[in-house]
Design an enzyme around this catalytic site. Structure first.
Site, mmCIF file in Angstrom:
data_model
loop_
_atom_site.group_PDB
_atom_site.id
_atom_site.type_symbol
_atom_site.label_atom_id
_atom_site.label_comp_id
_atom_site.label_asym_id
_atom_site.label_seq_id
_atom_site.Cartn_x
_atom_site.Cartn_y
_atom_site.Cartn_z
ATOM 1 N N PHE A 48 15.744 6.397 -51.287
ATOM 2 C CA PHE A 48 15.060 5.107 -51.156
ATOM 3 C C PHE A 48 14.204 5.146 -49.897
ATOM 4 O O PHE A 48 14.713 5.337 -48.796
ATOM 5 C CB PHE A 48 16.040 3.928 -51.081
ATOM 6 C CG PHE A 48 15.321 2.605 -51.151
ATOM 7 C CD1 PHE A 48 15.008 2.023 -52.374
ATOM 8 C CD2 PHE A 48 14.903 1.957 -49.995
ATOM 9 C CE1 PHE A 48 14.298 0.822 -52.445
ATOM 10 C CE2 PHE A 48 14.202 0.751 -50.059
ATOM 11 C CZ PHE A 48 13.901 0.186 -51.281
ATOM 12 N N ASP B 204 14.031 10.363 -42.921
ATOM 13 C CA ASP B 204 14.019 8.899 -42.995
ATOM 14 C C ASP B 204 15.341 8.407 -42.421
ATOM 15 O O ASP B 204 16.381 8.462 -43.075
ATOM 16 C CB ASP B 204 13.830 8.463 -44.455
ATOM 17 C CG ASP B 204 13.825 6.948 -44.615
ATOM 18 O OD1 ASP B 204 14.288 6.242 -43.695
ATOM 19 O OD2 ASP B 204 13.379 6.472 -45.674
ATOM 20 N N LYS C 220 14.832 -1.022 -39.335
ATOM 21 C CA LYS C 220 16.053 -1.822 -39.447
ATOM 22 C C LYS C 220 16.712 -2.193 -38.112
ATOM 23 O O LYS C 220 16.390 -3.204 -37.529
ATOM 24 C CB LYS C 220 17.050 -1.109 -40.349
ATOM 25 C CG LYS C 220 16.651 -1.189 -41.837
ATOM 26 C CD LYS C 220 17.784 -0.793 -42.726
ATOM 27 C CE LYS C 220 17.439 -0.820 -44.204
ATOM 28 N NZ LYS C 220 17.554 -2.127 -44.827
HETATM 29 N N1 PLP Z 1 14.065 3.851 -45.898
HETATM 30 C C1 PLP Z 1 15.377 3.623 -46.038
HETATM 31 C C2 PLP Z 1 16.333 4.765 -45.896
HETATM 32 C C3 PLP Z 1 15.853 2.343 -46.314
HETATM 33 O O1 PLP Z 1 17.171 2.139 -46.462
HETATM 34 C C4 PLP Z 1 14.921 1.283 -46.446
HETATM 35 C C5 PLP Z 1 15.373 -0.073 -46.775
HETATM 36 O O2 PLP Z 1 16.454 -0.294 -47.255
HETATM 37 C C6 PLP Z 1 13.566 1.563 -46.291
HETATM 38 C C7 PLP Z 1 13.177 2.858 -46.009
HETATM 39 C C8 PLP Z 1 12.537 0.487 -46.410
HETATM 40 O O3 PLP Z 1 12.592 -0.338 -45.292
HETATM 41 P P1 PLP Z 1 11.886 -1.774 -45.292
HETATM 42 O O4 PLP Z 1 12.599 -2.639 -46.255
HETATM 43 O O5 PLP Z 1 12.011 -2.234 -43.865
HETATM 44 O O6 PLP Z 1 10.460 -1.542 -45.682
#
Ligand code: PLP
Length: 404
Positions: A127, A214, A243
């Site tokens: 994700f 990520d 986050k």
């Molecule tokens: N990358 C990861 C690993 C995530 O868990 C998330 C959101 O849950 C995102 C990217 C996307 O982040 P945002 O919702 O702040 O765009």
């Protein structure tokens, strides 16, 4: 009737205030937060030190724009570099925006190498966000469906499978980078094998690819180190973070080292709000509090306690397939879809999440005490046991876990 676009199936509760790991709804009912705004509020709610810093900053300056120098941005970039080992930082507002920056860096890198159609290896069940590029990188057909055409330039392989990455290296000359979460959060709290990152680094070095991690969910101390990659000796080329960095004040960063650190030039990328004084004040104070209150050690201790208790009390239950995680990312995989547990826990005053259909996910604040963790166990274990008993009694089929 709500005038908010219908993008979330919201639970019927609204919170009015919070303190530490606790939230109160508009009716005055108290809830123990085992989700922290989905891995955001690591310091819990209304942390007095953060609140004081934010109040002061709001009274001085919220935003100026990136057309001018922003000393707090410089200060936060310096601190992020110290804790990450990276060399330069781009500031934005969210996880998907941080990953967009990483994807653009990879493409610039590819073009610099003379590759016309650069491709990035991404993982099944990953994700990375909801923008079109990060949605394309995301390994969930459910999330992607209806938004086609998706983008070209991504090659998907199974998570935690080095052989699959090696096969792509042999067959695809367009690849320039690998983008991966070391602990897949939304995908079901899937933790990679200990040698996976070392293996990826080796393959990336052999092929001159960027290793891009990520850490949007796993970063900012959640797994017990500032970043999940710091449990190994491996240094990535690009790291994204969001986050937990602002404890709820929106902020994201894409950090880079080596050749990737200097690819962006004025005009190549940007963000109006990115790294404004308020967000950077939040980031700096959040990092300071995590360090000074020793919250990473706490994340390890409480995370291990939660997993040990869950294994001990649910381990013999045939409806429980696995208890796993790292630090305060905890996943309990059940044999059947269990989304309704979220509402049942809410009724009991406990905030949890279910992801990938069958995985109960806990992402508590890093400030959790042993007593609060014990309370989660005491509420959640009987709830899961009762749910599984009801499933078995109703003769409900027990399908295998579905991909996210
Ligand atoms: N990358 C990861 C690993 C995530 O868990 C998330 C959101 O849950 C995102 C990217 C996307 O982040 P945002 O919702 O702040 O765009």
């Amino acid at each position: 009737m709500s005038h908010v676009m219908n993008t979330y199936a919201r639970l019927p509760v609204a919170f009015e205030r919070g303190e530490g790991a606790w939230l109160w709804d508009t009716q005055g009912k108290r809830y123990l937060d085992a989700l922290a705004g989905v891995a955001v509020c690591g310091l819990g709610h209304a942390h007095p030190r953060l609140t004081a810093v934010l109040r002061e900053q709001v009274g001085k300056l919220i935003h100026t724009s990136n057309l001018y120098e922003i000393p707090l941005q410089e200060k936060l970039a310096k601190r992020l570099i110290e804790i990450s080992g990276m060399e330069s930082v781009f500031f934005c507002n969210s996880g998907c925006e941080a990953n967009e920056a990483a994807i653009k860096l990879a493409r610039l890198y590819g073009h610099k190498k003379g590759i016309e159609a650069p491709a990035i290896i991404v993982m099944e069940k990953a994700f990375h966000g909801r923008t079109i590029a990060t949605l394309t990188a995301t390994g969930s057909r459910k999330a992607q469906a209806g938004f086609e055409p998706l983008l070209a330039g991504f090659v998907r392989v199974p998570f935690d499978d080095l052989e699959a990455v090696r096969r792509v290296a042999t067959n695809n000359r367009n690849v320039v980078a690998v983008l991966v979460e070391l602990v897949q959060g939304e995908g079901g709290v899937n933790v990679c094998s200990p040698d996976y990152l070392t293996g990826l680094r080796e393959i990336c070095d052999q092929n001159q690819w960027l290793l891009m991690l990520d850490e949007v969910q796993s970063g900012t101390g959640r797994t017990g180190k500032w970043f999940a990659y710091q449990h190994s000796g491996v240094k990535p080329d690009v790291v994204t973070l969001a986050k937990g960095l602002g404890n709820g004040v929106p902020i994201g960063t894409c950090m880079a080292a080596g050749v990737a650190a200097t690819l962006f030039k004025p005009g190549s990328h940007g963000s109006t709000f990115g790294g404004n004084p308020l967000a950077c004040a939040a980031g700096l104070e959040t990092l300071a509090i995590i360090e000074e209150e020793d919250l990473m050690a706490n994340a390890v201790e409480i995370g291990e306690f939660l997993r040990a208790e869950l294994r001990q009390r649910l381990g013999g239950n045939p409806g429980v397939k696995d208890v796993r995680g790292a630090g305060l990312m905890v996943g309990i995989e059940l044999a059947s879809p269990c989304g309704e547990l979220v509402k049942r826990a809410l009724d009991l005053g406990l905030l949890i999440n279910v992801t990938a259909d069958t995985v109960v996910r806990l992402l508590p604040p890093l400030i959790y005490t042993r007593e609060e963790a014990q309370l989660v166990i005491d509420k959640l274990v009987p709830l899961i046991a009762e749910f599984l008993e009801q499933q078995a009694a109703s003769g409900a089929p027990q399908p295998a876990a579905q991909p996210a």
